[in-house]
Design a protein around this motif. Structure first.
Motif, PDB file in Angstrom:
ATOM      1  N   GLY A   9       0.850  -1.184   0.000  1.00  0.00           N
ATOM      2  CA  GLY A   9       0.000   0.000   0.000  1.00  0.00           C
ATOM      3  C   GLY A   9       0.890   1.240   0.000  1.00  0.00           C
ATOM      4  O   GLY A   9       2.043   1.189  -0.435  1.00  0.00           O
ATOM      5  N   GLY A  12       4.026   0.392   2.298  1.00  0.00           N
ATOM      6  CA  GLY A  12       4.830  -0.740   1.841  1.00  0.00           C
ATOM      7  C   GLY A  12       5.510  -0.478   0.512  1.00  0.00           C
ATOM      8  O   GLY A  12       6.703  -0.754   0.345  1.00  0.00           O
ATOM      9  N   ASP A  30       2.145  -8.981  -1.853  1.00  0.00           N
ATOM     10  CA  ASP A  30       0.754  -8.559  -1.662  1.00  0.00           C
ATOM     11  C   ASP A  30      -0.136  -9.604  -2.313  1.00  0.00           C
ATOM     12  O   ASP A  30       0.337 -10.653  -2.752  1.00  0.00           O
ATOM     13  CB  ASP A  30       0.506  -7.146  -2.237  1.00  0.00           C
ATOM     14  N   ILE A  34      -3.081  -7.370  -7.033  1.00  0.00           N
ATOM     15  CA  ILE A  34      -2.242  -6.178  -6.814  1.00  0.00           C
ATOM     16  C   ILE A  34      -0.849  -6.419  -7.394  1.00  0.00           C
ATOM     17  O   ILE A  34      -0.268  -5.565  -8.077  1.00  0.00           O
ATOM     18  CB  ILE A  34      -2.178  -5.834  -5.309  1.00  0.00           C
ATOM     19  N   VAL A 101      -0.563 -12.300   8.772  1.00  0.00           N
ATOM     20  CA  VAL A 101       0.840 -12.490   8.371  1.00  0.00           C
ATOM     21  C   VAL A 101       1.563 -13.355   9.407  1.00  0.00           C
ATOM     22  O   VAL A 101       2.251 -14.322   9.072  1.00  0.00           O
ATOM     23  CB  VAL A 101       1.567 -11.128   8.207  1.00  0.00           C
ATOM     24  N   GLN A 104       0.575 -16.974   9.191  1.00  0.00           N
ATOM     25  CA  GLN A 104       1.188 -17.688   8.062  1.00  0.00           C
ATOM     26  C   GLN A 104       2.608 -18.115   8.417  1.00  0.00           C
ATOM     27  O   GLN A 104       3.039 -19.212   8.093  1.00  0.00           O
ATOM     28  CB  GLN A 104       1.214 -16.807   6.821  1.00  0.00           C
ATOM     29  N   LEU A 150       5.784   9.140   7.025  1.00  0.00           N
ATOM     30  CA  LEU A 150       5.618   9.820   5.730  1.00  0.00           C
ATOM     31  C   LEU A 150       4.228  10.427   5.603  1.00  0.00           C
ATOM     32  O   LEU A 150       3.266   9.965   6.223  1.00  0.00           O
ATOM     33  CB  LEU A 150       5.882   8.849   4.571  1.00  0.00           C
ATOM     34  N   GLN A 152       1.295  11.272   2.814  1.00  0.00           N
ATOM     35  CA  GLN A 152       0.894  11.014   1.442  1.00  0.00           C
ATOM     36  C   GLN A 152       0.941  12.328   0.678  1.00  0.00           C
ATOM     37  O   GLN A 152       0.666  13.392   1.220  1.00  0.00           O
ATOM     38  CB  GLN A 152      -0.507  10.407   1.418  1.00  0.00           C
ATOM     39  N   SER A 256      -6.278   8.382   5.895  1.00  0.00           N
ATOM     40  CA  SER A 256      -6.421   7.062   6.518  1.00  0.00           C
ATOM     41  C   SER A 256      -5.848   7.002   7.923  1.00  0.00           C
ATOM     42  O   SER A 256      -6.048   6.034   8.625  1.00  0.00           O
ATOM     43  CB  SER A 256      -5.715   6.026   5.645  1.00  0.00           C
ATOM     44  N   CYS A 257      -5.107   8.028   8.353  1.00  0.00           N
ATOM     45  CA  CYS A 257      -4.366   7.865   9.615  1.00  0.00           C
ATOM     46  C   CYS A 257      -4.901   8.640  10.818  1.00  0.00           C
ATOM     47  O   CYS A 257      -5.092   8.057  11.880  1.00  0.00           O
ATOM     48  CB  CYS A 257      -2.903   8.227   9.394  1.00  0.00           C
ATOM     49  N   LYS A 260      -8.233   7.406  12.489  1.00  0.00           N
ATOM     50  CA  LYS A 260      -8.136   6.018  13.012  1.00  0.00           C
ATOM     51  C   LYS A 260      -7.133   5.947  14.168  1.00  0.00           C
ATOM     52  O   LYS A 260      -7.379   5.261  15.149  1.00  0.00           O
ATOM     53  CB  LYS A 260      -7.797   5.053  11.878  1.00  0.00           C
ATOM     54  N   ARG A 324      -9.537   7.684   1.328  1.00  0.00           N
ATOM     55  CA  ARG A 324      -9.895   7.158   2.646  1.00  0.00           C
ATOM     56  C   ARG A 324     -10.146   8.307   3.618  1.00  0.00           C
ATOM     57  O   ARG A 324      -9.305   9.184   3.769  1.00  0.00           O
ATOM     58  CB  ARG A 324      -8.781   6.237   3.168  1.00  0.00           C
TER      59      ARG A 324
END
Ligand SMILES: NC(=O)c1ccc[n+]([C@@H]2O[C@H](COP(=O)([O-])OP(=O)(O)OC[C@H]3O[C@@H](n4cnc5c(N)ncnc54)[C@H](O)[C@@H]3O)[C@@H](O)[C@H]2O)c1
Length: 449
Positions: A9, A12, A30, A34, A101, A104, A150, A152, A256-257, A260, A324
């Motif tokens: 995303g 990543g 991913d 994608i 993750v 797995q 970072l 966006q 998005s951050c 949330k 988002r």
């Protein structure tokens, strides 16, 4: 280093191309569709320079893709997790992507890399818990928390030139590995315990959100008392103890951050019986921004049903196509409720079909026939538009400058156009006189009256 990154995303993929550029061998993982797109050099994300960086890394064989976490983890020196941690029940972080993750890795009888670097933003204590879980399953790896800061819209630049790099770890080996990973990035490195590192990320975002809400709260006072919020915040921000960033009044934060992470921090507080009133107020002020704007419009229109609203810029900020938590979505819900039709223009976002939205090819087409226009995103090119033509094409020239984009010079030119109403944020609104009123006033002046 051989680095495997799970999740391509915003964080990543940016991390993947930047670490590859720094000379590491990166495998990014991913889901199938994608990865198929990425292999075809197709990006779902619009970020300055990302496409070019991706192509260079692929051309130089420094970046490859995989869809199998276990396969990609096998030979890596470190595995980085950069999957989503969206808001879950009661504001808590939904850690299902991270858990997936980890499961797995646990299930496959894999030789886990010595370090798992957690880039995803996770609540305090998560890395301790996950590490204990892995150890119990016989996987002796250390989880390092390495938050990402970072923004966006300037992600590559921020990644390569951060203000600081935070490494939350337990061992000297982990610290040395992370120092090697970031070699070439000129930033101070803060090494601390994992819980503090986890909290640094949340506290930083909460503080930034708080600054924005503070500026918006003061902007409301400015409007009430006829002060100019830009001047006020220039004076406030000039104090180095405060700083001038994130003090611009506007339509509130999105993306998005911030929301949330604020919700997650509030729920972390609740879990140990602490209320965090500063954060509650921050969220509340932000939630009121768009409804306040719509109220201003309705007070000018009277009945909003059937009115057409032009919206310039719909992503949550310029230089990105991320929708988002974009404030536009709140605006859209309210427009739907009041029966207001919406026509938008955005330089990069392509909307899927919404009932009451028409997406236009240019800003001028979006303005045509509208009963009001709102600037939601401060794309630099919006300031360069021919604003007199823009309002000339509108049915009712009401202009809400949600980001204070227009210069005083443009606004004074607009005040020579009949009936224009200009509504900035944190400053009193301006209304142009009719030609007849202007003629009479000029005539009276010429008589020296
Ligand atoms: N977006 C930002 O500006 C930003 C900045 C700093 C930190 N963060 C944090 O970084 C994390 C990632 O954010 P993002 O915006 O990049 O998220 P995103 O939703 O854009 O990307 C997450 C990616 O992970 C992939 N994924 C999920 N589970 C997977 C799995 N099991 N295997 C392989 N791939 C999987 C998804 O398909 C998706 O492509 C979040 O915790 C976020 O809070 C984000």
């Amino acid at each position: 280093m051989r680095l495997t990154i799970i999740g391509t995303g915003y964080v990543g993929l940016v991390a993947a191309v930047c670490f590859a550029k720094l000379g590491h061998l990166v495998t990014a993982v991913d889901r199938e569709p994608i990865i198929q797109d990425l292999r075809a050099h197709k990006l779902a994300i619009w970020e300055p320079n990302l496409q070019e960086m991706l192509e260079t890394c692929l051309h130089e064989d420094r970046l490859s893709f995989d869809t199998d976490v276990v396969h990609a983890a096998k030979d890596a020196d470190a595995l980085m997790i950069a999957v989503g941690t969206p808001t879950g029940e009661n504001g808590r972080s939904d850690l299902s992507q991270v858990d997936n993750v980890i499961s797995q890795l646990k299930l496959a009888d894999v030789i886990c890399p010595p370090f798992i670097i957690m880039k995803s933003t996770v609540p305090v204590g998560t890395c301790d818990e996950l590490e204990a879980d892995l150890h119990a399953a016989g996987l002796h790896t250390e989880i390092v928390f390495n938050p990402e800061f970072l923004r966006q819209g300037s992600a590559i630049n921020d990644f390569m030139n951060p203000d600081r790099i935070v490494i939350g770890c337990r061992s000297h080996l982990a610290k040395a590995a992370l120092q090697q990973l970031y070699r070439g990035i000129p930033a101070p490195i803060q090494v601390c315990d994992r819980r503090s590192a986890e909290l640094i990320k949340y506290a930083s975002n909460a503080f930034l959100a708080m600054k924005i809400s503070f500026a918006n709260m003061i902007a409301d006072l400015c409007e009430g008392y006829g002060a100019d919020n830009r001047q006020v915040m220039q004076g406030v921000g000039a104090d180095r103890r405060i700083g001038s960033h994130f003090l611009q009044a506007g339509i509130g934060y999105g993306g998005s951050c911030f929301s949330k992470d604020l919700q997650s921090l509030l729920s972390s507080g609740k879990a140990i019986g602490r209320t965090l009133p500063l954060l509650e107020a921050t969220a509340q002020i932000n939630e009121e921004r768009i409804p306040q704007l719509v109220e201003k419009l309705i007070s000018l229109w009277g009945n909003p049903r059937g009115k057409r609203l032009a919206v310039l810029g719909i992503s949550f900020k310029p230089h990105t196509n991320d929708m988002r938590d974009a404030p536009f979505l709140t605006l859209l819900r309210l427009c739907y409720l009041y029966g207001i039709e919406v026509q938008t223009y955005d330089p990069v976002v392509q909307l899927n079909t919404f009932d009451n939205v028409s997406q236009m090819e240019t800003a001028y087409e979006a303005a045509a026939g509208a009963h009001a226009m709102i600037i939601m995103t401060e794309w630099p090119q919006f300031a360069e538009l021919d604003w007199v033509s823009m309002v000339g094409g509108m049915s009712q020239p009401i202009l809400l400058d949600g980001r204070n984009v227009l210069s005083d010079e443009v606004v004074s030119r607009l005040m020579a156009v009949d009936n224009v109403i200009y509504i900035p944020v944190g400053r009193p609104m301006k209304q142009a006189a009719l030609t007849l009123e202007r003629d009479i006033s000029t005539l009276l002046q010429s008589y020296g009256t």
